[in-house]
Structures are given as structure tokens and as C-alpha cells.
Design an enzyme around this catalytic site. Sequence first.
Site, PDB file in Angstrom:
ATOM      1  N   ASP A 561      27.146  56.505  68.677  1.00 18.76           N
ATOM      2  CA  ASP A 561      26.200  57.616  68.774  1.00 18.76           C
ATOM      3  C   ASP A 561      24.787  57.094  69.058  1.00 18.76           C
ATOM      4  O   ASP A 561      24.473  55.933  68.796  1.00 18.76           O
ATOM      5  CB  ASP A 561      26.220  58.411  67.463  1.00 18.76           C
ATOM      6  CG  ASP A 561      25.970  59.887  67.677  1.00 18.76           C
ATOM      7  OD1 ASP A 561      25.337  60.242  68.688  1.00 18.76           O
ATOM      8  OD2 ASP A 561      26.415  60.686  66.837  1.00 18.76           O
ATOM      9  N   GLU A 564      21.151  55.973  73.520  1.00 11.81           N
ATOM     10  CA  GLU A 564      20.205  56.074  74.644  1.00 11.81           C
ATOM     11  C   GLU A 564      19.175  54.922  74.708  1.00 11.81           C
ATOM     12  O   GLU A 564      18.829  54.556  75.852  1.00 11.81           O
ATOM     13  CB  GLU A 564      19.456  57.427  74.589  1.00 11.81           C
ATOM     14  CG  GLU A 564      20.320  58.629  74.811  1.00 11.81           C
ATOM     15  CD  GLU A 564      21.128  59.025  73.573  1.00 11.81           C
ATOM     16  OE1 GLU A 564      22.118  59.738  73.728  1.00 11.81           O
ATOM     17  OE2 GLU A 564      20.766  58.599  72.460  1.00 11.81           O
ATOM     18  N   ASP A 638      24.895  66.535  72.230  1.00 13.81           N
ATOM     19  CA  ASP A 638      24.775  67.614  71.230  1.00 13.81           C
ATOM     20  C   ASP A 638      24.382  68.910  71.918  1.00 13.81           C
ATOM     21  O   ASP A 638      23.213  69.314  71.928  1.00 13.81           O
ATOM     22  CB  ASP A 638      23.750  67.224  70.168  1.00 13.81           C
ATOM     23  CG  ASP A 638      24.195  66.029  69.349  1.00 13.81           C
ATOM     24  OD1 ASP A 638      25.410  65.792  69.279  1.00 13.81           O
ATOM     25  OD2 ASP A 638      23.338  65.322  68.806  1.00 13.81           O
TER      26      ASP A 638
END
Length: 957
Positions: A561, A564, A638
Site C-alpha cells: 500500500d 507512490e 481508494d
Amino acid sequence: MNKFMLLKFKNIICFTLLIGLFSFQKPTGKNYEKLKDGVLVNLSTKSAGAPRAVKVRVVADNIIHVSATPEENFDQEPSLMVLENKGAAPKWQLQEKGKTLVLSTNKLRAEVSAETGAVTFYDKNGKKLLQENNQGQKVFVPVKLDNSQSYQLHQGFNVAADEAFYGLGQHQAGLMNYRDWQVDLTQYNSVAVVPFLVSSKNYGILWDNYSITKFGDVRPYRQLSALKLYGKDQQPSGLTATYAFDLNTGKAPIVRQEQEISYEFLEDQTEYPAGYKLEGGLMTWEGFLESDASGVHRFEMPSSGYVKVWIDGKLLLDRWREAWNPGLSVFKHELKKGQKHAFKLEWNPDGNVSYLALRYLPPIPAADLNKIAFSSEAGDILNYYFVHGQNMDEVISGYRQLTGKAQVMPKWAMGFWQSRERYKTQQELLDVVKEFRKRKIGLDNIVQDWSYWKEDQWGSQEFDETRFPDPKGMIKEVHDQNAHFMISTWPKFYEGIEAYKAFDEKGLLYKTSIKEQIRDWIGQGYVSTFYDAFNPEGRKLFWKLLDEKLYHLDIDAWWQDASEPDILSNASIPHRKALMNPTYLGPATKYFNAYVLQHNKGIYEGQRSSNPKDRVFILTRSAFGGLQRYGAATWSGDIAATFEEMGRQIPAGLNFSLSGLPYWTTDIGGFFVENKYDRGPMTPAAQEEWRELNTRWYQYGTFTPLYRSHGQFPFREVFNIAPEDHKAYQSIVYYNKLRYRLMPYIYSLTGKVYHENGTIMRPLVMDFSADKNVQNIGDQFLFGPSLLVNPVYEKGATKRNLYLPANTGWYNLYDGTYQQGGRQISADAPYERMPLFVKEGSILPFGPEIQYTTEKPAETIMLYVYGGKDAQFELYEDENTNYNYEQGKFSTIPITYNEATKTLTVGKRQGEFNGMLKNRTFHVVFVQPGKSKAMDFDAKPDATIVYNGEAKSVKLK
């Protein structure tokens, strides 16, 4: 004239002629050097920002590498994206034609101007494909990064008027074709950057740069203040901005005139009027826009909460996005020079912190209408690869030749995954697995999302023993029920925990967030940072932590997760750079987009070194060029749980597939929900809407490469969505069973991904490029070579308008009825079903009904043969979970149908592997135009083939 004077005269003439010869003769020196794989052209730089040297290399018959530098020498670092070319050198030729250098292979030609270095690409027949043209733009603009010198980069190209553009990763503005738009290549939660562009003219550009990049119309977006703005009273003082308070406060609205709408980042949250609170508020901007140019204006809006935009009374945008995670929207409208256009924007922030901005681009200048460009923030050299193919599959194959193959995913990963945010206890997770098995619903993977650790121990990679008393026993119980276990890990560490100290003492952490003492949203809030994944030692230490704390528990797969990296959500871009600066390789500005690639590289290489046998499987929230070689898939982040957001997932996933990365998934049902779904008991109307949304999303998700449900409350398990007698439950289970029936087909597609560089989720433009009607279709696609998927993403819809591509016929999968393509139809789409069609000339293999992918071997396969054209399919099998297929341990069975003779042939099996099924039975059902047959797994076959590995044929009637 005497002899002396005559001799003197002759000498003068000769000297004059010699001077003339030296004055007017073309220099013989060349400004280029032939290399073993290409040519280096040294240029006489005439203007600042122009390259001093251009290098053009032949990588393969269909791949040309172009690089340029403003310096005297090329200092070219190894690429993070592109692998060293270890293949046989292709044959190529270099010719000098006047002031042009021509490099030719048997598939491609590149012409380089010896004066400017500009490159033009042609196919083998001399048809122009792409031409560099910067139209006066500087290629290199010096920029200072920390204490180092770099350059902003720009490369423009001339393109055809009817050309369309795709790929570039996963972007969620709802666009399929990027023509005439700007695409922002900046990693963000729900934006995954892959700088590989694919053209409808069957070529691709891999832009080998790691910094934030713009593609397409790369002009800077303008603030609204660049337009002439009028208030509601039509006075030229700006838009009338009304900040209404929550009605419960009894406060009068704040009204003021504004020239800009810019609340995009955390740092902008102080710019609201003094004393204004977002919670419960409503903001409007009203008035008129006037432009100094006529034509189509394009608008860009990052937003969260509820937002609506009207221009000239036309509703151009109506969407909701969770307040803490804005998403980007784009829309366009024609404005006329000097004319006032009515404007209204209405915003309900739906939270105490929310985000909104609005910018625009004026009409594209006529000179730029047939031009595209890449523009990057930083790089030492300009670097790109041109890839040509006869079709888009060949273009994608070229991308993988450059950046690495995508593995065959473990077979279990192609089954159904159940997840939620989050299972809070060991028992909660185990109960879900038991319930699936009790109800005989297919399940292959259960996912443990974040926060299984103690509240103050993020990054420890350790279970909280009060909620998960026996992690190893829990995972064993999952395995005993023939399911797999995936766990979420983050590259994030709370300050002061033992794992933090281990990284910190080696200098492997980004420290800006520690210095700024930035706290997250958990409990009292904890200070944290991320490790530097660009550092090889950091990657090794991160894997060592996972290996020692988790992998020994028999974890099957990794969920990465915030890759980025998302160190601080919604920080401004300069702040995000500062939070990961400097990297091991250099300034964050230069390497901003590549973190995810390096992070997952460490996990892949680490697991393969610890356990060379089992296939790595990683799911990550971002992507970059080359990620596919690390056993990684991407999910779309998300996202919001709305029909509108579901519709945006379809072109996002299709463009991701065209970027060369074959494994993608979305949160079935959407991640975050509106208040009507999770604030107390749902009303009957809200509950039925929730069920319908999930039903439609499950239908679509069945035909994405990875089939996975995930999201916040309400719980996402089918038995928590609706009772057994509800049509939502029945539809979701129906498609679950269909996915598992299709496993011989689906797993064969994963084999093609590795062995033939195949693509599973296929935009229509891949297979029907001659049909111009499909260029902009982003809500239909082929799943594999045969299944036309048409998701339904409108609330209450029972019909679906769709296009059947031309030059072939189409069968309704459910009832077998046939119709010709090349037309729009209104297809039935009852609540329980999504329109599905099968391409004429297809072979679909269906296996037995199973609850997990390896429950039983496919000893009996139903072959549905859809006649009208010749058909073929190759059945692929291997050992399911290991890497032995890389050493040739797999088998293929070619299956062909000849329309002229109505003959089906199951060909000789090729290859073998341990545990291979040597005998099986094929029951054949033959469907023809005018002779429809419904999909029925109990149907009486038209023919039966008892197969032992040798070729057998049957005539079909």
C-alpha cells in the site's frame, strides 16, 4: 609579355583558383559517427536549449532508441525501466542521403537530420509514422536541483489528424482516447504512472524519464483569473463566491468576489474566509466567463465532496468523492470570444477538510492541432524508445522486450479474493473463510489489510497478539480450507519503533517528516516516515524485515500500500518532493515517479532469493514502467463507491492494459462510501441502491484480470450484502461460478501473458483497429480473445446501449442468438445480468464447477464452438504455483475449428510437466448463426472427444 611576367601571371591565376576552391568546396569532415548499434550525430548548437548531440540506436527490428544531450558528452546512467538488451543484435544499415542519415531494419526506418538531429520514423513501406517537431520549443531548460544541475525536457511530435492515443498507466478522469487532452503523469492514490504511450497507428513511445511529466497538450493550465470574470450582477469584479455555513449555526453566508478557485492541497486549507468552517457548509461560485479566444476550452478539476458545474446552463460535472482523497475530473465547453457565458459551481465539501480547484486551457492553436509532446520536470538527457508493430499486441510485446516479461501468476490468484478494510481479529477473518466454504461459494484468497499491528507499531510487521493470538495457526487454518493468505505491508515506520531504528542507524529513512513532526490520523496521531527504496541496502533490509517477521508464517502474497510513496496525503507537490528528498540516486524531483518500481523490486528479488520455488505475487497501489517483471499487479486505489466512479474504472483499466502491464484490479463496490451507506442503519432505498451498485460492480469485476472485492464498511462479502433469496446475492454468486467455470480459458490467458507477451483485458481498439467507431469506446472490452464485456454502470438501468464491432458476428453468451456487428444496439441488461457476447469464430473451454482453482483437475471440459468463421484456442497448463514454466515445464493443446469443413481438431499436446493430466474428455457444443444454443453446462454435447494427447478431429453439424 616576357617569360617572367607570363609565369607570374599563371601563378596568380593558380593561386586565385586555389583560394576559390578552398572557399567554396563543401567540407569533407562528417559530424556523425557510426556506432555498432546506431549513429551519434554531433550538432552545431545554434540556440540555447537545443541538443548538442543526438544518438539513435537500433535495439530490435522494430525498436529504435533516441537520446539527446545538451552537453558535449553522453553520460548515460543505466535505466531503471529498461533492461539491458541481451538478445542477438538486429541487422541494420546506415545510409547518408544529403543532409539526412537513414537507419533501416527489415521492419522500420529512422531518418535523422544531420543539421538539427530531428528524427522521423517510417514503416518498412515508407509510410510516415511519427516525426519529431518542437516548433521552436526548447528541448533543454537548465534547472538547479539541490546542489546538482539538471534540465527540464520537452519533445514534440507531429502526428496524423485521425490518430488516437492510449496507455500512460491508470488515470481516472474518464478518458479513453487522450487526443487533445493533457495527461498529468504524477503518482497519486488512484493515479498509476506508466510512461508508455500507444498510438492507434500501431506504434508506442516509452518515455524513459522518472520525473513528473505532462503528455499531449502540455501547455500550463491557467487559473480562471486569466479569463474575464463577472459576478452574478454582471460586474467585472470576479465570480460571486458564497460561503454558506451549516444551517444549524444560524450564521449568514460570507459573500465575496473571487478570481480563482484553488483549494487543492493541505497547504491551501487556510485560504478559506476567516471563521468559515467546511463541515456542513455549501459553497457556490456564480457569474459569467468571458474568453479572449473562440473554441473548445478544456477544464481540469481536482475535487472531493459533492461538486456540480454548469456552463451556459449545461451540467458538465456531477460527482462525489470522499473528502480525504480528491480525484481529478476533466470536461470541455465551447466559449466564444467576447461573449459572456453563464457559470455556476456548487460544492458541498462533505467533511471538515476537503479539496477543490478549477483551471482551464484555451483552445489549441491551429499550428498545434496535429502535435503531441512530452514535457518532464527533470532529466540529464532526453531519452525515449520508439516501438512499432503490425498491431497493438506487437507494440506491447516490444514494451515488454524492453522492460521485462510479466510472469504467469499463480493459478490461485486468478480465482476470487475476499477483502475488507479490515479484518480486526483473527477470528473475524477465519469466520469469513468458513462461511464461504459453508455456502460453497468460490474463494481462493483472503486478504488481511492494514492495522493488524499494535496501534503505535506501524512498520513493525508484527501482529497484535491480543487480536491475532496465533498468526501461524490462523494462516494454517486458511490453507487447510484451500485458500491463500495475502497481507498488507507499507514502506512506512513510526518514529522510535525497533524497525525504525534499524533503518535509521543505516541512514535509510527519509527524515523531513520526522523533522517536521508530521502526525498521521491514527489514535493520538503518530510521527512516521518511509524508507528510501532507491537504496539497494534499504530494499534488502525491508525484505529482511518481511522475511523474518511475516514470510515464515507461510504468507502467500504481499499487498504493498501507499507505494507512490504517500508519505503525507494531499500535500502539495513541492512538499511531497521534500518529504522524499534526497533519494539514494539523487534529487526527489528527478526520481519522483519511480519509487514503486524500486520498492517492489526489493520484495520480488528478496522472496525469490529466500524461496526460489513459489511464484511471487504482489498487489501494489501504484505502477511504473517495468513493474510487470516483478510479479506485481496494480489496483485502482481508494476510489468512491458510486456508479459514476465505477464507470471511470473501465477506461482506467483498459489504458493500464495498453500500457503493457497485464494484471489489474479494482475494489469491487468501491472503497469509500457516502454517509447514506455507513452512518447508522441504511434506509430501505439506500440499502437497495447499495445492493444494486455491488451487483453491477461484481458483474464487471468478474471479467477483470484479477477478481477482488474490497472496501470500507458496509462489509463486502456477498452474504453481508444481501440474503440468499435476493437477486443481488443470486447474481453475484452466478458470476462467481461462471468465473470458476472459465478457469481453463482464464489460466490459458495468463500463459499467453508470459509466453507470448499477451494482454488479458483488451480495449476494442486492439482487435478492431480498422473500425474507426471503436477509437473512443472506453466502457466495453474483450476479456481474452472472445468475450465482449459490457458493464452496466447506471443506476436502475435494465438496458445497455453498446456497439458490436464490425466485420464479424456476435453471439449472446446466455442464449446463443447471433447478430452481425458494425452497429449500435440496445441490449437487455436485467438486474441479474450484464450483456456478454462471444465473437464469431471462438472456442470457449469451460471446466467443472469448483470452489477454488485447484479443487479438481479439468478432466472434463465443455468446448463451446462458435461457428461462422475459423476459430482457434490454445489450452495452457503448468504446475500452477512455481517457476518451472520458465524452464519449459508446461503444456499446450492447440484446438482449431475449420468453418469450411465444419471440423474441430484437438491437436497433439506439446510439452509436459509434473502432475500433468494425460487423459481427458472434451464435450463439444456447436453454436452457429441461425442455430442458437444457450450456455448450459448440463447440455447434451454435439460431439465428444476422448483425448490422450494425440490429435483427434470430429465433424460438427
